[in-house]
Design a protein around this motif. Structure first.
Motif, mmCIF file in Angstrom:
data_model
loop_
_atom_site.group_PDB
_atom_site.id
_atom_site.type_symbol
_atom_site.label_atom_id
_atom_site.label_comp_id
_atom_site.label_asym_id
_atom_site.label_seq_id
_atom_site.Cartn_x
_atom_site.Cartn_y
_atom_site.Cartn_z
ATOM 1 N N MET A 110 0.857 -1.188 0.000
ATOM 2 C CA MET A 110 0.000 0.000 0.000
ATOM 3 C C MET A 110 0.895 1.242 0.000
ATOM 4 S SD MET A 110 -2.878 -1.548 0.165
ATOM 5 C CE MET A 110 -2.604 -3.295 -0.105
ATOM 6 N N ASN A 111 0.334 2.339 -0.426
ATOM 7 C CA ASN A 111 1.062 3.597 -0.539
ATOM 8 C C ASN A 111 0.708 4.545 0.631
ATOM 9 O OD1 ASN A 111 2.548 5.647 -1.730
ATOM 10 N ND2 ASN A 111 0.857 6.333 -3.020
ATOM 11 N N PRO A 112 1.662 5.134 1.343
ATOM 12 C CA PRO A 112 3.114 5.014 1.207
ATOM 13 C C PRO A 112 3.647 3.732 1.861
ATOM 14 C CG PRO A 112 2.548 6.672 2.889
ATOM 15 C CD PRO A 112 1.262 6.131 2.374
ATOM 16 N N ALA A 113 4.384 2.959 1.078
ATOM 17 C CA ALA A 113 4.843 1.645 1.542
ATOM 18 C C ALA A 113 5.624 1.686 2.867
ATOM 19 C CB ALA A 113 5.661 0.965 0.441
ATOM 20 N N PRO A 114 6.445 2.715 3.120
ATOM 21 C CA PRO A 114 7.176 2.702 4.395
ATOM 22 C C PRO A 114 6.267 2.875 5.614
ATOM 23 C CG PRO A 114 8.227 4.206 2.832
ATOM 24 C CD PRO A 114 6.892 3.829 2.250
ATOM 25 N N VAL A 115 5.058 3.387 5.415
ATOM 26 C CA VAL A 115 4.172 3.687 6.543
ATOM 27 C C VAL A 115 3.056 2.649 6.705
ATOM 28 C CG1 VAL A 115 2.611 5.428 7.523
ATOM 29 C CG2 VAL A 115 4.592 6.164 6.193
ATOM 30 N N MET A 116 2.503 2.185 5.590
ATOM 31 C CA MET A 116 1.326 1.320 5.660
ATOM 32 C C MET A 116 1.748 -0.098 6.082
ATOM 33 S SD MET A 116 -0.801 3.648 4.886
ATOM 34 C CE MET A 116 -2.382 2.922 4.582
ATOM 35 N N GLU A 117 0.998 -0.660 7.021
ATOM 36 C CA GLU A 117 1.416 -1.913 7.667
ATOM 37 C C GLU A 117 1.073 -3.154 6.853
ATOM 38 O OE1 GLU A 117 -0.673 0.346 8.925
ATOM 39 O OE2 GLU A 117 0.013 1.021 10.890
ATOM 40 N N LEU A 118 0.194 -3.004 5.857
ATOM 41 C CA LEU A 118 -0.363 -4.191 5.196
ATOM 42 C C LEU A 118 0.324 -4.551 3.875
ATOM 43 C CD1 LEU A 118 -2.968 -6.115 5.437
ATOM 44 C CD2 LEU A 118 -3.801 -4.769 3.513
ATOM 45 N N VAL A 119 0.430 -5.863 3.629
ATOM 46 C CA VAL A 119 0.740 -6.364 2.279
ATOM 47 C C VAL A 119 -0.300 -7.432 1.958
ATOM 48 C CG1 VAL A 119 2.404 -7.571 0.805
ATOM 49 C CG2 VAL A 119 3.224 -5.879 2.446
ATOM 50 N N GLU A 120 -1.006 -7.274 0.847
ATOM 51 C CA GLU A 120 -1.929 -8.326 0.401
ATOM 52 C C GLU A 120 -1.103 -9.369 -0.360
ATOM 53 O OE1 GLU A 120 -6.371 -6.960 -0.677
ATOM 54 O OE2 GLU A 120 -4.870 -5.838 -1.790
ATOM 55 N N MET A 121 -1.335 -10.642 -0.063
ATOM 56 C CA MET A 121 -0.673 -11.716 -0.817
ATOM 57 C C MET A 121 -1.736 -12.461 -1.607
ATOM 58 S SD MET A 121 2.244 -13.294 1.690
ATOM 59 C CE MET A 121 2.724 -14.508 0.463
ATOM 60 N N ILE A 122 -1.451 -12.656 -2.897
ATOM 61 C CA ILE A 122 -2.447 -13.283 -3.769
ATOM 62 C C ILE A 122 -1.787 -14.409 -4.558
ATOM 63 C CG2 ILE A 122 -4.199 -12.866 -5.562
ATOM 64 C CD1 ILE A 122 -2.609 -9.794 -4.183
ATOM 65 N N ARG A 123 -2.303 -15.609 -4.416
ATOM 66 C CA ARG A 123 -1.784 -16.739 -5.191
ATOM 67 C C ARG A 123 -2.524 -16.820 -6.510
ATOM 68 N NH1 ARG A 123 -0.886 -21.528 -0.925
ATOM 69 N NH2 ARG A 123 -0.223 -22.545 -2.824
ATOM 70 N N GLY A 124 -1.774 -17.130 -7.577
ATOM 71 C CA GLY A 124 -2.419 -17.467 -8.839
ATOM 72 C C GLY A 124 -2.832 -18.929 -8.765
ATOM 73 N N ILE A 125 -3.490 -19.412 -9.801
ATOM 74 C CA ILE A 125 -3.972 -20.803 -9.776
ATOM 75 C C ILE A 125 -2.812 -21.796 -9.646
ATOM 76 C CG2 ILE A 125 -4.037 -21.215 -12.293
ATOM 77 C CD1 ILE A 125 -6.805 -22.483 -11.849
ATOM 78 N N ALA A 126 -1.629 -21.423 -10.182
ATOM 79 C CA ALA A 126 -0.504 -22.373 -10.216
ATOM 80 C C ALA A 126 0.513 -22.160 -9.093
ATOM 81 C CB ALA A 126 0.208 -22.251 -11.564
ATOM 82 N N THR A 127 0.394 -21.073 -8.320
ATOM 83 C CA THR A 127 1.412 -20.749 -7.296
ATOM 84 C C THR A 127 1.579 -21.919 -6.326
ATOM 85 O OG1 THR A 127 0.622 -18.463 -7.391
ATOM 86 C CG2 THR A 127 2.112 -19.023 -5.584
ATOM 87 N N ASP A 128 2.834 -22.382 -6.153
ATOM 88 C CA ASP A 128 3.005 -23.559 -5.281
ATOM 89 C C ASP A 128 3.208 -23.147 -3.810
ATOM 90 O OD1 ASP A 128 5.728 -22.957 -4.963
ATOM 91 O OD2 ASP A 128 6.353 -24.350 -6.527
#
Ligand code: CAA
Length: 291
Positions: free
Chosen positions: A142-160
């Motif tokens: 999220m913007n601003p990256a140094p301040v915002m605490e969150l990261v969304e993680m998203i798997r694609g159909i093939a992500t192992d």
């Protein structure tokens, strides 16, 4: 195998914010952009933002120096040959991102993870442009990256599972909190946030309130740190529009139609803070509403 060396594609607002966070957490990072000049600008904005963190006592001067020393310019993708993870943070256009993945992959180690900071585009579809869909993942800062605490993680159909686990360990090492999203248009944050911003633009378009009234209403009436129009300028009106288009087309529901006024601002090249004009005019000492 823990992740140690990071490559970032794109030295814009998000690429530089991510480089800041990653280097501050002790990782070596190489940043590629088409022009050296854009990297130099990114480095000077990282320097400025690190200085703010020194001023507020979050880090000391030594840490700032060490952080800056960890950030290098990558002249070409060949400089990513030793990267364990590459974060693509180029412009929010699918054709641009696909071209980058096609050009990038031949230079990478076979087990290198490729990730994208896309804010809305299908991870499964982007993964298909790489030679390693199983080692591909969405990492949405999220913007601003140094301040915002969150990261969304998203798997694609093939992500192992190994790719997911290695990447999650990396995000944990950055001190960020993960929210896992399924691979649907705009994921979670932007699926909720952007329709609110779009509705704020409709509220302006229909004359319900002025720029100032709408932002004041949401800052003081809902305790949002920024009003929705101020936030739209901060994100970039082109990015806001492209996320609304992804929602509109991807979910085929008219409730996501982009407001014509948002389209007009983008067509005028009034993209918000980065072009010094959007719902506010930033060319003077204080931002002035443009409507
Ligand atoms: N780097 C480092 N530190 C920064 C910074 C940056 N780029 N920007 C702000 N800061 C720090 C400041 O130094 C300050 O630190 P201290 O409290 O230690 O002094 C702190 O953050 C607050 O900053 P300010 O006092 O300058 O201003 P503020 O209180 O108005 O906060 C803000 C600024 C953090 C940006 C706040 O207004 C805010 O949270 N706004 C909402 C941001 C938001 O919603 N982001 C998500 C956008 S959506 C997205 O990113 C997803 C997408 O794909 C589009």
């Amino acid at each position: 195998m823990p992740i140690k060396k990071i490559g970032i594609v794109g030295a814009g607002q998000m690429g530089s914010g991510i480089a800041h966070v990653v280097a501050l957490s002790g990782f070596d990072v190489a940043v590629n952009d088409l022009e050296r000049d854009r990297f130099d600008k990114a480095l000077s904005s990282i320097d400025k933002n690190l200085t703010r963190q020194v001023a507020s006592g979050k880090i000391d001067e030594e840490e700032k120096k060490r952080t800056l020393a960890r950030i290098k310019f990558a002249e070409s993708f060949a400089d990513f040959a030793d990267a364990d993870l590459v974060v693509e943070a180029a412009t929010e256009e699918e054709t641009v991102k696909r071209k980058i993945f096609v050009a990038l992959c031949p230079y990478l180690k076979p087990d290198a993870i490729v990730s994208t900071n896309t804010s809305s585009i299908s991870i499964t579809r982007l993964a298909a442009a790489t030679d390693r869909p199983e080692h591909f993942i969405g990492l949405h800062f999220m913007n601003p990256a140094p301040v915002m605490e969150l990261v969304e993680m998203i798997r694609g159909i093939a992500t192992d599972d190994v790719t997911f686990a290695r990447t999650r360990e990396f995000v944990d090492a950055l001190g960020k909190t993960v929210a896992v999203s399924e691979d649907f248009p705009a994921f979670m944050v932007n699926r909720i946030l952007l329709p609110m911003i779009n509705e704020a633009v409709y509220t302006l378009y229909e004359g319900v309130g002025s720029v100032d009234a709408i932002d004041t209403a949401m800052r003081l009436g809902a305790h949002h740190p920024m009003g929705p129009l101020q936030l739209a300028d901060f994100i970039g009106l082109d990015t806001c529009l492209s996320i609304m288009q992804v929602l509109y087309e991807g979910l085929a529901d008219s409730k996501y139609r982009p407001c014509p006024l948002l389209v007009k601002y983008v067509e005028a090249g009034w993209l918000g803070r980065k072009t010094h004009r959007g719902f506010y005019d930033y060319r003077g000492d204080t931002p002035m509403p443009t409507r």
